[in-house]
Design an enzyme around this catalytic site. Structure first.
Site, PDB file in Angstrom:
ATOM      1  N   LYS A   1      30.367  34.168  -0.494  1.00 44.50           N
ATOM      2  CA  LYS A   1      30.439  35.670  -0.410  1.00 44.50           C
ATOM      3  C   LYS A   1      31.619  36.366  -0.729  1.00 44.50           C
ATOM      4  O   LYS A   1      31.837  37.324  -1.327  1.00 44.50           O
ATOM      5  CB  LYS A   1      29.755  36.052   0.726  1.00 44.50           C
ATOM      6  CG  LYS A   1      28.123  35.563   0.713  1.00 44.50           C
ATOM      7  CD  LYS A   1      27.308  36.248  -0.321  1.00 44.50           C
ATOM      8  CE  LYS A   1      26.073  35.675  -0.303  1.00 44.50           C
ATOM      9  NZ  LYS A   1      25.147  35.902  -1.791  1.00 44.50           N
TER      10      LYS A   1
ATOM     11  N   TYR B   1      29.462  28.800   2.789  1.00 46.26           N
ATOM     12  CA  TYR B   1      28.578  29.835   2.333  1.00 46.26           C
ATOM     13  C   TYR B   1      29.291  31.301   2.380  1.00 46.26           C
ATOM     14  O   TYR B   1      29.290  32.005   1.439  1.00 46.26           O
ATOM     15  CB  TYR B   1      27.328  29.909   3.118  1.00 46.26           C
ATOM     16  CG  TYR B   1      26.426  31.215   2.752  1.00 46.26           C
ATOM     17  CD1 TYR B   1      25.915  31.508   1.687  1.00 46.26           C
ATOM     18  CD2 TYR B   1      26.666  32.187   4.011  1.00 46.26           C
ATOM     19  CE1 TYR B   1      25.314  32.594   1.480  1.00 46.26           C
ATOM     20  CE2 TYR B   1      25.920  33.414   3.765  1.00 46.26           C
ATOM     21  CZ  TYR B   1      25.268  33.651   2.569  1.00 46.26           C
ATOM     22  OH  TYR B   1      24.748  34.769   2.204  1.00 46.26           O
TER      23      TYR B   1
ATOM     24  N   SER C   1      27.025  40.052   2.586  1.00 42.75           N
ATOM     25  CA  SER C   1      26.555  39.681   3.665  1.00 42.75           C
ATOM     26  C   SER C   1      27.444  39.974   4.847  1.00 42.75           C
ATOM     27  O   SER C   1      28.700  40.231   4.824  1.00 42.75           O
ATOM     28  CB  SER C   1      26.273  38.271   3.705  1.00 42.75           C
ATOM     29  OG  SER C   1      26.196  37.757   5.171  1.00 42.75           O
TER      30      SER C   1
HETATM   31  P1  NAD Z   1      16.390  33.354  -0.935  1.00 42.76           P
HETATM   32  O1  NAD Z   1      16.890  32.031  -0.901  1.00 42.76           O
HETATM   33  O2  NAD Z   1      14.874  33.499  -0.524  1.00 42.76           O
HETATM   34  O3  NAD Z   1      16.570  34.080  -2.496  1.00 42.76           O
HETATM   35  C1  NAD Z   1      17.740  33.526  -3.188  1.00 42.76           C
HETATM   36  C2  NAD Z   1      16.889  33.157  -4.647  1.00 42.76           C
HETATM   37  O4  NAD Z   1      18.078  32.750  -5.536  1.00 42.76           O
HETATM   38  C3  NAD Z   1      16.201  31.957  -4.359  1.00 42.76           C
HETATM   39  O5  NAD Z   1      14.748  32.585  -5.068  1.00 42.76           O
HETATM   40  C4  NAD Z   1      16.667  30.872  -5.337  1.00 42.76           C
HETATM   41  O6  NAD Z   1      15.783  30.211  -5.999  1.00 42.76           O
HETATM   42  C5  NAD Z   1      17.542  31.730  -6.145  1.00 42.76           C
HETATM   43  N1  NAD Z   1      18.475  30.721  -6.706  1.00 42.76           N
HETATM   44  C6  NAD Z   1      19.358  30.310  -6.030  1.00 42.76           C
HETATM   45  N2  NAD Z   1      20.453  29.764  -6.809  1.00 42.76           N
HETATM   46  C7  NAD Z   1      19.997  30.050  -8.225  1.00 42.76           C
HETATM   47  C8  NAD Z   1      20.481  29.639  -9.537  1.00 42.76           C
HETATM   48  N3  NAD Z   1      21.607  29.000  -9.707  1.00 42.76           N
HETATM   49  N4  NAD Z   1      19.999  30.352 -10.632  1.00 42.76           N
HETATM   50  C9  NAD Z   1      18.788  31.102 -10.491  1.00 42.76           C
HETATM   51  N5  NAD Z   1      18.314  31.376  -9.305  1.00 42.76           N
HETATM   52  C10 NAD Z   1      18.969  30.838  -8.276  1.00 42.76           C
HETATM   53  O7  NAD Z   1      17.448  34.349  -0.335  1.00 42.76           O
HETATM   54  P2  NAD Z   1      17.228  35.715   0.231  1.00 42.76           P
HETATM   55  O8  NAD Z   1      17.289  35.647   1.741  1.00 42.76           O
HETATM   56  O9  NAD Z   1      16.379  36.468  -0.529  1.00 42.76           O
HETATM   57  O10 NAD Z   1      18.856  36.242  -0.086  1.00 42.76           O
HETATM   58  C11 NAD Z   1      19.289  36.805  -1.248  1.00 42.76           C
HETATM   59  C12 NAD Z   1      20.798  37.024  -1.262  1.00 42.76           C
HETATM   60  O11 NAD Z   1      21.169  38.075  -0.282  1.00 42.76           O
HETATM   61  C13 NAD Z   1      21.435  35.819  -1.481  1.00 42.76           C
HETATM   62  O12 NAD Z   1      22.658  36.020  -2.337  1.00 42.76           O
HETATM   63  C14 NAD Z   1      21.750  35.578   0.262  1.00 42.76           C
HETATM   64  O13 NAD Z   1      23.101  34.694   0.352  1.00 42.76           O
HETATM   65  C15 NAD Z   1      22.143  37.192   0.449  1.00 42.76           C
HETATM   66  N6  NAD Z   1      22.055  37.288   1.894  1.00 42.76           N
HETATM   67  C16 NAD Z   1      20.920  37.113   2.597  1.00 42.76           C
HETATM   68  C17 NAD Z   1      20.588  37.296   3.946  1.00 42.76           C
HETATM   69  C18 NAD Z   1      19.685  36.719   4.727  1.00 42.76           C
HETATM   70  O14 NAD Z   1      19.751  36.419   5.899  1.00 42.76           O
HETATM   71  N7  NAD Z   1      18.522  36.326   4.100  1.00 42.76           N
HETATM   72  C19 NAD Z   1      21.800  37.998   4.504  1.00 42.76           C
HETATM   73  C20 NAD Z   1      23.039  38.388   3.962  1.00 42.76           C
HETATM   74  C21 NAD Z   1      22.969  38.021   2.272  1.00 42.76           C
HETATM   75  C1  WQD Z   2      20.766  35.127  15.057  1.00 43.50           C
HETATM   76  C2  WQD Z   2      20.679  34.729  16.495  1.00 43.50           C
HETATM   77  C3  WQD Z   2      21.631  32.432  17.041  1.00 43.50           C
HETATM   78  C4  WQD Z   2      18.347  30.351  15.484  1.00 43.50           C
HETATM   79  C5  WQD Z   2      23.077  34.242   9.458  1.00 43.50           C
HETATM   80  C6  WQD Z   2      24.051  33.764   8.549  1.00 43.50           C
HETATM   81  C7  WQD Z   2      24.530  35.137   7.991  1.00 43.50           C
HETATM   82  C8  WQD Z   2      23.353  35.936   7.143  1.00 43.50           C
HETATM   83  C9  WQD Z   2      22.243  36.113   8.315  1.00 43.50           C
HETATM   84  C10 WQD Z   2      23.307  35.193   5.019  1.00 43.50           C
HETATM   85  C11 WQD Z   2      22.175  34.074  16.686  1.00 43.50           C
HETATM   86  C12 WQD Z   2      20.304  32.619  17.520  1.00 43.50           C
HETATM   87  C13 WQD Z   2      18.934  31.527  15.825  1.00 43.50           C
HETATM   88  C14 WQD Z   2      17.533  29.482  16.463  1.00 43.50           C
HETATM   89  C15 WQD Z   2      18.654  30.811  18.037  1.00 43.50           C
HETATM   90  N1  WQD Z   2      22.890  35.408   6.265  1.00 43.50           N
HETATM   91  N2  WQD Z   2      19.226  31.916  17.178  1.00 43.50           N
HETATM   92  N3  WQD Z   2      17.827  30.141  17.801  1.00 43.50           N
HETATM   93  O1  WQD Z   2      23.926  33.646  12.501  1.00 43.50           O
HETATM   94  O2  WQD Z   2      23.438  35.961  12.759  1.00 43.50           O
HETATM   95  O3  WQD Z   2      23.435  35.028  10.529  1.00 43.50           O
HETATM   96  O4  WQD Z   2      21.947  34.976   8.658  1.00 43.50           O
HETATM   97  O5  WQD Z   2      24.119  35.814   4.628  1.00 43.50           O
HETATM   98  O6  WQD Z   2      25.289  34.920   6.927  1.00 43.50           O
HETATM   99  O7  WQD Z   2      25.078  33.600   9.468  1.00 43.50           O
HETATM  100  O8  WQD Z   2      21.351  34.891  11.887  1.00 43.50           O
HETATM  101  O9  WQD Z   2      19.307  34.278  12.529  1.00 43.50           O
HETATM  102  O10 WQD Z   2      20.836  32.187  12.506  1.00 43.50           O
HETATM  103  O11 WQD Z   2      20.770  33.832  14.286  1.00 43.50           O
HETATM  104  O12 WQD Z   2      18.860  31.315  19.335  1.00 43.50           O
HETATM  105  O13 WQD Z   2      16.914  28.807  16.134  1.00 43.50           O
HETATM  106  O14 WQD Z   2      19.678  33.762  16.641  1.00 43.50           O
HETATM  107  O15 WQD Z   2      22.445  31.753  17.654  1.00 43.50           O
HETATM  108  O16 WQD Z   2      22.609  34.464  17.957  1.00 43.50           O
HETATM  109  P1  WQD Z   2      23.090  34.933  12.062  1.00 43.50           P
HETATM  110  P2  WQD Z   2      20.503  33.872  12.610  1.00 43.50           P
END
Ligand code: NAD
Ligand code: WQD
Length: 386
Positions: free
Chosen positions: A172, A168, A144
């Protein structure tokens, strides 16, 4: 042990590549699984359904079509339960693993750090041990942009110092470090760390998309829920940042582009023997402010999103966006969609599924019964219930 296997269909040739996708029922995992199926991979999804619905997997099968849909296998498994996960390794020979499974809510991770460390780290270590034991040493890991913390400058290049601000983010970073150690100890491992920026949007069909449980933590799921009438107004966290309009700036990336990014990463793993353990940003390289994103969504949905300006959210960076050159150069991948496509597709998903997957049972396709019969037939055929 309640070991629940659903082998969705039983087609596919023995020679095709087989990919294990952990967390494949989730938001990014479901879109990536579909992409892989359409490219002809055999895909085994394991997911605990902790933050997702089985309906997403059904729809992936439906979208993949009658031929490619045959190549999806789904196990409801918690990867923290190593014996359960091992059953998959006994049943399939995996050519590579894409590891999405994990918990991802930043605020919840601050409140429940042990829950996050246990789930994300124990599950990952189980997975890596099994991969090593069963001789599958090709991995794509969901990292991430959170590992850049509050970057001193933008765009963020992959060699920026890492700094994490919450449990969190630390999961990562710890997993990134574990993969670096693993690869150093055994050069057979080929590992790609994909650092996603801010994933948004949905599959253009509107059949799969993001469906968070509870109050959304992220901006666009919240905006979407205001647009469909589930919430009254958006709270904008701060308009006094040193940015173009005072609101936070992020690199929003279409989930479909992320899906093709995973496919490019897999290709790299298969074709490049000296990839080692390498990180790539998956972003667009463009920064968009919160207010710009809201305006784009308003254009897409044709509605006004009521909003209220509030204080900054603790821990938020003012401006984060990706340097994309490394992924372009080495993976041959570049994001194709802009914010209008992201908002168009997200609204298409939201308007067709205002309550996500959970109220979806009445809108299953007519062939649902036939589908269910095929699934139960195959489940019996597999005889994996113990
Ligand atoms: P999501 O929650 O939709 O998908 C994650 C999935 O993992 C879920 O379906 C959940 O049920 C499953 N899961 C969690 N713990 C588990 C376990 N112990 N065993 C089996 N399954 C399990 O999230 P997403 O947005 O699709 O994210 C996928 C990956 O990408 C995650 O690792 C997340 O941290 C990473 N990521 C997400 C974002 C984002 O903003 N969506 C950004 C950067 C990184
Ligand atoms: C984006 C912008 C908020 C909600 C997060 C995780 C990061 C990654 C992606 C997993 C910011 C603003 C948000 C709201 C708002 N996930 N905001 N009102 O914080 O960039 O990243 O998700 O790895 O680890 O930290 O994403 O969508 O939460 O926020 O004004 O109700 O929107 O302040 O500027 P962020 P976000």
């Amino acid at each position: 042990m309640n070991y629940h296997l659903k082998k969705m269909m039983n087609g596919g040739s023995r020679n095709e590549r087989c990919i294990l996708v952990t967390g494949g029922a989730g938001y990014i995992g479901s879109h990536t699984t579909l992409q892989l199926l359409l490219e002809g991979y055999k895909v085994v999804v394991v997911d605990s359904l902790d933050n997702s619905e089985e309906e997403a997997v059904r729809r992936v099968v439906e979208l993949a079509g009658s031929k490619n849909g045959l190549n999806l296998y789904f196990y409801k498994i918690d990867i923290c339960k190593k014996d359960d996960l091992e059953r998959c390794f006994q049943l399939f020979r995996f050519d590579a693993v894409i590891h999405f499974a994990g918990l991802k809510a930043v605020g919840e991770s601050v409140a429940k750090p042990l829950h996050y460390y246990f789930n994300n780290l124990v599950g990952t270590i189980n997975l890596f041990e099994l991969m090593a034991n069963y001789g599958c040493k090709k991995l794509v890991f969901s990292s991430s942009a959170t590992v850049y913390g509050q970057p001193a400058s933008v765009p963020c290049t992959e060699d920026f110092p890492v700094e994490v601000l919450n449990p969190y983010g630390r999961t990562k970073l710890f997993i990134e470090e574990i993969t670096r150690d693993l690869q150093k100890a055994d050069s057979d491992w080929r590992i790609i760390l994909l650092r996603y920026f801010n994933p948004v949007g949905a599959h253009p069909s509107g059949r799969i998309g993001e469906d968070p449980r509870g109050v959304p933590n992220n901006l666009m799921p919240y905006v979407q829920q205001v647009a469909v009438g589930r919430r009254t107004e958006l709270t904008v966290f701060g308009n006094d940042y040193n940015t173009k309009d005072g609101t936070g700036v992020r690199d929003f990336i279409h989930v479909q582009d992320l899906a093709t990014g995973h496919s490019a990463a897999l290709q790299k793993l298969f074709n490049c023997s000296d990839i080692g353990c390498t990180a790539y940003n998956l972003g667009t390289g463009r920064g968009t402010s919160v207010l710009e994103m809201v305006a784009a969504f308003e254009r897409a949905c044709g509605k006004k999103i009521p909003l209220r300006i509030a204080d900054r959210r603790p821990g938020d960076a003012s401006e984060v966006y990706a340097a994309t050159e490394k992924a372009e150069r080495e993976l041959g991948w570049k994001a194709q969609n802009g914010i209008d496509e992201m908002c168009r597709d997200q609204w298409n998903w939201a308007s067709k599924n205002p309550w996500g997957y959970r109220h979806a049972h009445s809108d299953r396709p007519d062939n649902e019964q036939a589908f269910t019969e095929r699934v139960s037939h195959v489940v019996r055929g597999q005889a994996v219930t113990t």
